[in-house]
Write a protein that holds these residues in place. Sequence first.
Motif, PDB file in Angstrom:
ATOM      1  N   ILE A   1      -0.293  -1.261  -4.285  1.00 21.79           N
ATOM      2  CA  ILE A   1       0.803  -1.498  -5.227  1.00 21.79           C
ATOM      3  C   ILE A   1       1.325  -2.925  -5.001  1.00 21.79           C
ATOM      4  CG2 ILE A   1       1.589   0.889  -5.544  1.00 21.79           C
ATOM      5  CD1 ILE A   1       3.785   0.250  -3.433  1.00 21.79           C
ATOM      6  N   ASN A   2       2.173  -3.390  -5.888  1.00 16.41           N
ATOM      7  CA  ASN A   2       2.764  -4.735  -5.777  1.00 16.41           C
ATOM      8  C   ASN A   2       1.707  -5.814  -5.532  1.00 16.41           C
ATOM      9  OD1 ASN A   2       5.223  -3.431  -5.974  1.00 16.41           O
ATOM     10  ND2 ASN A   2       5.439  -3.272  -3.740  1.00 16.41           N
ATOM     11  N   SER A   3       0.499  -5.615  -6.057  1.00 12.72           N
ATOM     12  CA  SER A   3      -0.579  -6.560  -5.778  1.00 12.72           C
ATOM     13  C   SER A   3      -1.299  -6.987  -7.049  1.00 12.72           C
ATOM     14  CB  SER A   3      -1.577  -5.957  -4.790  1.00 12.72           C
ATOM     15  OG  SER A   3      -0.952  -5.657  -3.575  1.00 12.72           O
ATOM     16  N   GLU A   4      -0.528  -7.107  -8.125  1.00 11.22           N
ATOM     17  CA  GLU A   4      -1.071  -7.590  -9.396  1.00 11.22           C
ATOM     18  C   GLU A   4      -2.354  -6.868  -9.798  1.00 11.22           C
ATOM     19  OE1 GLU A   4      -1.107 -11.889  -9.490  1.00 11.22           O
ATOM     20  OE2 GLU A   4       0.906 -11.986  -8.630  1.00 11.22           O
ATOM     21  N   PHE A   5      -3.471  -7.617  -9.840  1.00 10.33           N
ATOM     22  CA  PHE A   5      -4.704  -7.012 -10.382  1.00 10.33           C
ATOM     23  C   PHE A   5      -5.328  -5.946  -9.477  1.00 10.33           C
ATOM     24  CE2 PHE A   5      -5.879 -10.792  -8.017  1.00 10.33           C
ATOM     25  CZ  PHE A   5      -6.980 -10.386  -7.279  1.00 10.33           C
TER      26      PHE A   5
ATOM     27  N   VAL B   1       0.861  -1.187   0.000  1.00  7.40           N
ATOM     28  CA  VAL B   1       0.000   0.000   0.000  1.00  7.40           C
ATOM     29  C   VAL B   1       0.890   1.227   0.000  1.00  7.40           C
ATOM     30  CG1 VAL B   1      -1.740   1.332   1.255  1.00  7.40           C
ATOM     31  CG2 VAL B   1      -1.841  -1.168   1.289  1.00  7.40           C
ATOM     32  N   VAL B   2       0.512   2.208  -0.826  1.00  9.44           N
ATOM     33  CA  VAL B   2       1.195   3.491  -0.757  1.00  9.44           C
ATOM     34  C   VAL B   2       0.204   4.523  -0.212  1.00  9.44           C
ATOM     35  CG1 VAL B   2       0.763   3.848  -3.218  1.00  9.44           C
ATOM     36  CG2 VAL B   2       2.409   5.287  -2.034  1.00  9.44           C
ATOM     37  N   GLY B   3       0.653   5.233   0.812  1.00  9.75           N
ATOM     38  CA  GLY B   3      -0.231   6.169   1.511  1.00  9.75           C
ATOM     39  C   GLY B   3      -0.211   7.542   0.895  1.00  9.75           C
TER      40      GLY B   3
ATOM     41  N   THR C   1      -5.887   0.463  -7.098  1.00 14.01           N
ATOM     42  CA  THR C   1      -7.204   0.667  -6.478  1.00 14.01           C
ATOM     43  C   THR C   1      -7.049   1.113  -5.040  1.00 14.01           C
ATOM     44  OG1 THR C   1      -7.210  -1.720  -6.158  1.00 14.01           O
ATOM     45  CG2 THR C   1      -8.680  -0.878  -7.835  1.00 14.01           C
ATOM     46  N   ASP C   2      -8.039   1.867  -4.579  1.00 14.50           N
ATOM     47  CA  ASP C   2      -8.105   2.302  -3.191  1.00 14.50           C
ATOM     48  C   ASP C   2      -8.262   1.064  -2.299  1.00 14.50           C
ATOM     49  OD1 ASP C   2      -8.731   4.621  -1.209  1.00 14.50           O
ATOM     50  OD2 ASP C   2     -10.289   3.111  -0.868  1.00 14.50           O
ATOM     51  N   ILE C   3      -7.704   1.109  -1.097  1.00 18.82           N
ATOM     52  CA  ILE C   3      -7.721  -0.093  -0.250  1.00 18.82           C
ATOM     53  C   ILE C   3      -9.134  -0.602   0.034  1.00 18.82           C
ATOM     54  CG2 ILE C   3      -5.467   0.279   0.849  1.00 18.82           C
ATOM     55  CD1 ILE C   3      -7.070   1.327   3.308  1.00 18.82           C
ATOM     56  N   HIS C   4     -10.097   0.325   0.147  1.00 22.12           N
ATOM     57  CA  HIS C   4     -11.462  -0.119   0.464  1.00 22.12           C
ATOM     58  C   HIS C   4     -12.083  -0.849  -0.722  1.00 22.12           C
ATOM     59  CE1 HIS C   4     -10.657   3.384   3.107  1.00 22.12           C
ATOM     60  NE2 HIS C   4     -11.053   2.495   3.999  1.00 22.12           N
TER      61      HIS C   4
END
Length: 1022
Positions: A592-596, A568-570, A600-603
């Motif tokens: 970030i670093n999470s493929e698909f 996650v980038v804040g 996207t926003d964390i929520h």
Amino acid sequence: MKSYDHKRIEKKWQSYWEKKKLNVAKVNSKKKKFYGLIEFPYPSGDGLHVGHIRSNTAMDIIARKRRAEGNEVLYPIGWDAFGLPTENYAIKTGIQPAIVTKKNTDTFRRQLKALGFSFDWSREINTTDPEYYKWTQWIFLKFLEKGLAYKKKMAINWCPKDKTGLANEEVVDGCCERCGTPVEKREKEQWMLAITKYADRLDRDLDPKRVLIGTRNSAKVKMIKACFAGVVGISLITFDDIPPVDDSKLVEGDDFLENAKKKSEFYFKATGIPTISTDHILWIDKWPENKGFMVHLRKHANPSSERATDEEVVVFLKNFLKGVGGESKANFHYGIAYTDENGTFVREEVPANYILQDKVQAKSYWPGYPTEALLKDSKTGVFKADQSDDVRYVRIAMMFKKHFVPRMLGDKTAIDYLEKIRIQQKNWIGKSHGINITYPIDGFKKTVTIFTTRPDTNFGATFIALAPDGAFVKENLEHFPNKKEVSVYIEQVNKRTDIERLAEGRKKTGVFTGLYAVNSLNNRKMPMYVADFVLGGVGTGALVGVPGHDMRDFEFAQEMKLEIVRVVVGPDGDVSPITKKEQVQEDTGTMINSEFLNGTDIHEATKKIMEYMEEKGYGKKITTFKLRDWIFSRQRYWGEPIPVIHCQKCGAVAVPEKDLPVKLPNVKNYLPTDTGESPLAVIENWVNVKCPKCKGPAKRETDTMPNWAGSSWYYLRYADSKNKREFASAKALKYWTPVDWYNGGMEHTTLHLLYSRFWHKFLFDLKLVPTSEPYLKRTSHGLILGEGGAKMSKSVGNVVNPDTLIEQFGADTLRLYEMFMGPFDQHIAWSTESMIGPRRFLEKVWRLFEKTQNVNSKSQKRKRSKITNSKLETLLHKTIKKVGDDIEATRFNTAVSSMMILANEMDKEEEVSIKNYEIFLRLLAPFTPHITDELWHMLSHKKSIHLESWPSFDLLIMTSAFENLIIQINGKVRGRLSVEADISEEEAKAKILMLPEITKWLDGKEIKKIIYVKGRIVNIVL
RNA sequence: GCCGGAGUGGCGGAAUUGGUAUACGCACACGACUCAAAAUCGUGCGGGGAAACCCAUGAGAGUUCAAGUCUCUCCUCCGGCACCA
């Protein structure tokens, strides 16, 4: 005239009310009922506490007001008498708890009666009375029958001082709630009540229904909010409370009813939230030719502008009325539409709110006075806009309440709890949505399942942590490659208490099991640890560690030197590797670093990956609760025996209903045992019984119920306290329940209040009570502390004795002082010195009687013929409204102060009319019932003042003919001017600009603008 | 740490929800009545200033004609939850 002597009158009236049965709730009343409830006291040996008086007086005032308003009122009282202090006293003295209880309740009863509370004593109950606890046991048997009461061997909280098990709710900071002793863990068979089966409903039913106000017009928002004042269970939200809605495509037509419908449907579709919308139109009757005529007021008043101003509307209407003739009636018709969660709409028209009438009949136009009302003064012919919203919205509010609120609520029992109570209960229940993810384990036949609310960060998961006492460890320890190290670690953990662990500052410890779980998302091998920060009872007893985005996981990873991955980038934009705790990005940011999921926003990512994992079969969405099942047995004497018989052959058998109650036997020794057995266990002839099923030898259950059992349903018993066949008859329950208003202490929010809601819902499911919630409204009072602010206690020596205060000042003064001392819901320190104020006030009220006696008939007549209201009458009617409003809002302190102001004003008059004085006494009567009844009889009334109706206020009298305008220059007060209430803006401005105290400031300066707030303020900006 | 609530005279506390800050009460001071005291009544009572006025609602900024009230940052106190995944 005799001087005010409380000793002479208080006892007299108390016995008079009792003799006349003034406070006995009638059984077959045709009246609307009101059920007011206070928490029934625990009759301690210390006698009544001044805190009891605060709560009881408040509800007494409400109950008396309701009686005066024509309700049949139930305000009952009883004793919550099981419990440890009495038992401990018995242990010390050897006196039977039943006898101690009798003595204590006698004291409490005497003290409560001396305060003149309007309790219905005929329904008095006592939880320790076998006739009462028979039904407590009966309800327990129902729990047993439905499988919600069960016995389980488990580690429980054990208080070594009280020598009994405790419920989770009774443990505060690792210590016994009652005695403060640190609790221990003990493995023991316990009776449990499955409150968790009701967790979701206990949580959900606390929430009001959300309804969107589907308009951006602030006047309409204000109107709808005002109309819903006092409506319970619905939370109105506006566009400010939700994400932006694009309504550029919303098109309104000419039909106001259709418009309302369109709007509510449009906004429902856009938001998914049930929506209420309104539209209105001006309707002129009888013109032309007796046909109705619709006027788009804002359009017609100024066709060139989008929205005409109020002033333009007034001018327009004035001319319009001239044109159609004075007899015409004009009114606003409101179209109101509501679209519910299913997308179906309902709409209603609110008709005939007369706003323009040539012949003003004062009383007749008030009830239906609409919004944006304009009123033509019959004398001057001047139109003016009225300011009193309460009156303007009456008819629309009635329409909302009658046609819309029931539809909005459906079959939900709407409850109105103080917000902090609601939040605290929700916190305690602790609902959270998440997902159970199952990971395969490398080279191991079993899988591990963890619970998480944050699957969005799962690409950053680097380890698994298991609870030492969790199911996975228990089942698989034998097969751990590192089982030796793990066993040693678990042994160490078990030796430490919660308190020790807290003292160590929660330093993370753990041990590697030798196993690796595999993250299906990216095939990462995640080492599995056993760590004591993982709790066996939470989730699945196992968690997945995402050290980059969870502070606790980060600490553990640092201790164990585990890998940390950023996903996650804040808002700070930092994308560097996470090495410091400041970098741990927890609850905002982008993936970030999470493929698909990248970008996207964390929520959003949380939703997306939950769907993904379910689809792939990696996980299953789940809702969990912090709430645990209720540990229901106590190893003590003074409680309800649990009505169960243990048979060697048949197991745990319920005591047959006909054998209830299982009475507490008399014992010689009440001392609890260290073995964890109740003192009842040693009474052989009580314990040894025949099995009700097989008639073989069996033993009684010797545990008793917790203190909270009897209080979980007592409010139901009040409805029909003498019933021998049922806990209460269906008829009595239907009339009296639910409780309309319940006041009690904050300390019971997660104990009594939650427990009784649970019992009630259980009984509701059995169709034994008519509603799903027991209490419609719950308020709470603040504690009364000792003088100086410390908690009142015998050891500090700051306890005040009500008996002394009643003797010295009188019950009326004591009641009044406790209401006046400060805001009802806040803690406050006692001050006997301050009691003199309320006492002086009552003496003043007493003396005012004389001012009513020398009024000669001439002056009475003269008063009546006056056209304008006297200042005193205006104040009187304002006070009627204020006292009423304040009581409803539990603002008793300001209610009292407003009556003090009124008395001060009356005192300034030479003479006071009997009529006004009587109104004043009726207002005061709920607060100080004795002195007011005495004065009432001195005014030659034959019946009690408490049979009188609640005074109503007259808005016409309340509205003063003159208003005080505050004159400001650049926001600073420079003068004031008394003007006629209906003065026009121009006139007022002109008058003000001539005042010398104003002109001196204007000298040589240019007036930029003048702000005019009708009846309040004029601000001249230079 | 998270979630609530609060911070206004010597004290308890008000303030129609953005419109006269300190209502009401306690304490205190002075005066009237009284031989005297109590009770009662009257007057005064945030700070500065002779006054005109100026300054004050935990601190600082902002929005506004106008802020105790709304927005942001911070401080303090109280209550609840707390390794809740």
